[in-house]
Design an enzyme around this catalytic site. Structure first.
Site, PDB file in Angstrom:
ATOM      1  CD  GLU A 219       1.090   1.548   2.101  1.00  0.00           C
ATOM      2  OE1 GLU A 219       0.007   0.972   1.870  1.00  0.00           O
ATOM      3  OE2 GLU A 219       1.329   2.112   3.174  1.00  0.00           O
ATOM      4  CB  CYS A 257      -2.791  -1.799  -4.864  1.00  0.00           C
ATOM      5  SG  CYS A 257      -2.748  -0.062  -4.353  1.00  0.00           S
TER       6      CYS A 257
END
Length: 486
Positions: A219, A257
């Site tokens: 991720e 993110c």
């Protein structure tokens, strides 16, 4: 404590991994009762230790308790309860269809745990990005090692101290320490590794995982674009700006993110958008504690350097003040910084928002496609044709229209990247599936036997019968077996 390993002992991890494999082989983590007990333990942890969690997140990142609850405690609580409610259904074998020619037979897809998994969490959501995958792995029936980020030391220490008290300390281990500890962990064989963080360390994880052919989910971050089409309604424009600010500055000061990295807007509307952003920022952030601070001096210097670039500094149209003593950077808006500058080529991961103008809003699609695939694309528009073009013509981990970041909190949607923004998906059932193996199980009776599937291949009759089998033409198959033709 039984479930915690500090930095120095982490240099000898072989016995710890062996111990976890013994626990897994004992079969207790496979039991639904055990899995439920672990999920309930996380709920108790979040409920009983809420104030300690708030203190840790404030110490590490300066997060306000409300932001901490919204982005970490509350969202994880919701997701654990969702998993608890659906666990029995997810863990049940699924029937699969079987062709008539195999009658009598049954086929099943049986989810089974992978074994012993390793989870690396990140510092920007240090509680949420640790517990979200952790409870998914436990729901799937695995033994787990969690390596929290050393860059959020208070939260890391909280997890190390409390997870052994609320979860099975023999099946769940928390290992804290410097990056060398993580590298040492990767010397061992795991049944799955999930890493959340930057691409540089992600490459190291993959390289080390290759030694044992360990499957990896990454991720990673990216430059998430936000396409802002013009909205005729003043109310819609204000709602859009509220949500843009929420997705840029009120989530760990942009250190996320999935935060908006830059905006694309038609040049004729850019001045109006900027003024609306400025006035709303003034209303939203009235006190310093309303926004989280920058993680540490290193990240502060990195972000400050982006602004100090002489090609970039003159494009600042709002904000830009920095305070190294408090590690705070004012919400900053930039208009058309050079596309080859670091602020437009690197993930910003902070409270700086470039606005890039285009001639026509449709040009934004080509702009996005000219860059690496992002973790998320956001678009504020009423134009259904534009929405369809974005869905069909771009590639990203997710697409969200007329809001931002909220897709992360939906248990019904998978979360994950594509291309350079990562691979592997989790959240809700997708977490369960990420840490499970779907085992195919086929059962057949001895009752019926067809000899046309075996040699000798003495004539074309068997070939003809097999053609009927693979085309599921059962009438012709039946006639052929009787020696008749259709």
């Amino acid at each position: 404590m039984g479930g915690t390993m500090q930095e120095k002992p982490a240099l000898g991890l072989g016995s710890l991994v062996s111990g976890l494999r013994e626990v897994y082989r004992s079969g207790r983590t496979r039991e639904l009762a055990w899995r439920r007990s672990q999920l309930k333990g996380i709920i108790r942890l979040l409920t009983e230790k809420e104030e300690e969690i708030f203190d840790a997140l404030r110490h590490d990142l300066g997060k306000h308790r409300t932001e901490a609850f919204r982005d970490e405690v509350g969202v994880v609580l919701k997701s654990v309860k969702h998993t608890l409610q659906n666990l029995e259904k997810w863990a049940a074998p699924e029937k699969a269809p079987t062709p008539l020619v195999s009658f009598p037979a049954t086929a099943l897809v049986v989810p089974e745990p992978l074994g012993v998994v390793l989870i690396f969490s990140c510092w920007n959501l240090p509680l949420g990005l640790a517990l979200e995958p952790l409870f998914g792995a436990l729901a799937a029936g695995n033994a787990v090692v969690l390596k929290p980020s050393e860059l959020a030391p208070s939260t890391s220490a909280f997890l190390a101290a409390n997870i052994p008290r609320y979860l099975d300390s023999e099946a769940v281990k928390v290992i804290v320490g410097a990056p060398e500890v993580g590298e040492n962990l990767m010397e061992h064989r795991w049944d799955k590794v999930l890493f959340t963080g930057g691409a540089r360390v992600g490459r190291i994880i993959m390289t080390k995982a290759a030694k044992h052919l360990t499957p990896v989910a990454l991720e990673l971050g990216s430059k998430c674009p936000c396409i802002v089409d013009w909205l005729d309604s003043k109310r819609d424009s204000q709602v859009a700006v509220n949500r843009i600010i929420g997705a840029k500055w009120s989530t760990c000061a942009g250190q996320a993110c999935i935060a908006i990295d830059y905006i694309l807007v038609e040049e004729q509307f850019a001045p109006i958008l900027i003024e609306l952003l400025k006035s709303t920022l003034e209303r939203f952030f009235t006190k310093p504690e309303d926004m989280a601070r920058i993680l540490n001096q290193r990240q502060f210097h990195r972000l400050s350097s982006l602004l100090e670039d002489h090609k970039v500094n003159f494009t600042v149209v709002h904000g830009g003040d920095t305070d190294p003593k408090t590690l705070s950077i004012e919400p900053t808006i930039l208009l058309n910084p050079p596309l080859d500058s670091d602020i437009m080529t690197d993930e910003i991961f902070g409270p700086l928002l470039p606005i890039i103008t285009v001639k026509k809003i449709d040009d934004s699609i080509e702009f996005v496609n000219s860059r690496p695939k992002p973790l998320a694309i956001y678009a504020f528009t009423r134009n259904e044709a534009l929405k369809q073009r974005i869905i069909k013509e771009t590639s990203s981990g997710s697409v969200t229209f007329n809001d931002a970041i909220v897709q992360y909190g939906l248990d019904s949607l998978p979360f994950g990247g594509v291309g350079q923004s990562g691979f592997g998906q989790y959240h809700g059932k997708y977490s369960f599936e990420m840490f499970s193996h779907k085992k195919a199980v086929f059962k057949r009776s001895f009752l019926i036997e067809f000899m046309f599937r075996y040699p000798p291949w003495d004539d074309d009759m068997k070939l003809g019968v097999l053609r009927h089998v693979f085309s599921y033409d059962y009438v012709s198959l039946f006639l052929a077996l009787l020696g008749l033709r259709r």
